[in-house]
Design an enzyme around this catalytic site. Structure first.
Site, PDB file in Angstrom:
ATOM      1  N   CYS A 150       0.912   2.981   3.408  1.00 46.18           N
ATOM      2  CA  CYS A 150       1.715   2.264   4.400  1.00 46.18           C
ATOM      3  C   CYS A 150       3.203   2.453   4.140  1.00 46.18           C
ATOM      4  O   CYS A 150       4.002   2.600   5.062  1.00 46.18           O
ATOM      5  CB  CYS A 150       1.353   0.780   4.392  1.00 46.18           C
ATOM      6  SG  CYS A 150      -0.372   0.430   4.797  1.00 46.18           S
TER       7      CYS A 150
ATOM      8  N   CYS B  85       0.840  -1.194   0.000  1.00 43.27           N
ATOM      9  CA  CYS B  85       0.000   0.000   0.000  1.00 43.27           C
ATOM     10  C   CYS B  85       0.880   1.251   0.000  1.00 43.27           C
ATOM     11  O   CYS B  85       1.819   1.363   0.794  1.00 43.27           O
ATOM     12  CB  CYS B  85      -0.913  -0.014   1.228  1.00 43.27           C
ATOM     13  SG  CYS B  85      -1.740   1.557   1.561  1.00 43.27           S
TER      14      CYS B  85
END
Length: 309
Positions: A151, A148
């Site tokens: 992230c 992600c």
């Protein structure tokens, strides 16, 4: 509202962001001076102290006079889809130490250094999480999905401050709830150069949710959530790559854990996809617990008694 504001002490009638004077870190001038003096004059290790981090932090008061033991923080909640979709609730209390001390984790990668092997060649045996902070406090960033972009951006910005955490004597760990070799290879050390752990039982992630996983569907949690979309745009602006491999509905967060059995000093919950624990808060908490751990327990008790008078 200030990013990372304590969820349980949020003033829901307040429209504008709180001023710095209303920060969760404010304390009386007397307490500040006493804490500095006690830290400066202390020469005794806290290994024999019977006071925990949570008990120590309890001597400090926040804006509305509440006394806290540890801090739970999250971004503010907003209604979605014109109020048709309600944001998920978050826990109001810091996870008990017992919720994390016996978690079994496996090291997937060590702290990156020049010339080091990219990954641990031999499968490392699982270890009890409490062994990791037995000698030094630690920060654990729980990654929702290593591919992600949000992230990756969070991990990258946190690890970029490693010299500060090194100076404070605080370790950095990233925790994954899913082990996909290709994703680990892409994530470490390009976006995260610290030790990388695999939490197969998802214990850290359950502790963030008060004993159960915090999960949200992509449509309600992202497409209908303006704050999550803003988080995505913020991460996208950094220019990082991304993919869609792996499970991405289990939300992450961050823990700051004191040395030994002193407890959890700070717990940040990813309420919206892509929420980051504010670095200023994380560093402030790490600074404070390191100061407190070098203060004799008698001095802490004296400080608390003065507060009660």
């Amino acid at each position: 509202m200030k990013r990372g504001h304590i969820a349980r002490f949020t003033d829901r009638k307040q429209n504008g962001p709180p001023s710095r004077n209303n920060s969760i870190y404010n304390k009386s001038d007397n307490n500040s001076k006493k804490l500095e003096n006690m830290t400066r004059n202390s020469r005794r290790s806290s290994s024999g102290s019977d006071i925990t981090i949570e008990q120590s932090l309890a001597s400090f008061k926040i804006e509305d006079g509440h006394v806290f033991k540890g801090i739970v923080a999250s971004m503010p909640a907003e209604s979605r889809a014109c109020g048709c979709v309600q944001p998920p609730p978050v826990v109001e209390n810091v996870a008990p130490y017992s919720a994390i001390e016996n978690i079994s984790v496996q090291k997937l990668a060590p702290e990156h250094k020049i010339g080091i092997e990219r990954l641990v060649k031999n499968k490392a045996p699982p270890v009890k999480a409490s062994e990791l902070w037995r000698e030094k406090p630690a920060v654990f960033v729980c990654i929702r999905r290593p591919g992600c972009i949000m992230c990756r951006a969070e991990a990258h910005q946190l690890y970029s401050k490693k010299p500060i955490f090194d100076a404070l004597g605080v370790q950095l760990f990233a925790v994954l709830h899913e082990h996909i070799d290709s994703e680990v290879n892409d994530f470490w050390p390009r976006y995260w150069g610290g030790a990388l752990l695999y939490d197969k039982g998802q214990g850290f992630f359950k502790a963030l949710g008060g004993g159960k996983l915090l999960k949200e569907k992509f449509i309600s949690g992202f497409l209908f959530n303006p704050r999550a979309i803003a988080n995505y745009k913020r991460a996208k602006a950094v220019g990082l790559e991304m993919n869609f491999k792996g499970e991405g509905e289990i939300k992450g967060g961050l823990f700051v854990v004191g040395r030994g059995k002193s407890g959890i000093a700070y717990q940040f919950v990813e309420r919206n996809f892509g929420d980051w624990a504010p670095l200023g808060e994380v560093i402030e908490i790490c600074t404070r617990i390191q100061n407190l751990q070098h203060i004799p327990s008698e001095s802490i008790k004296s400080l608390k008694e003065d507060e009660e008078e």
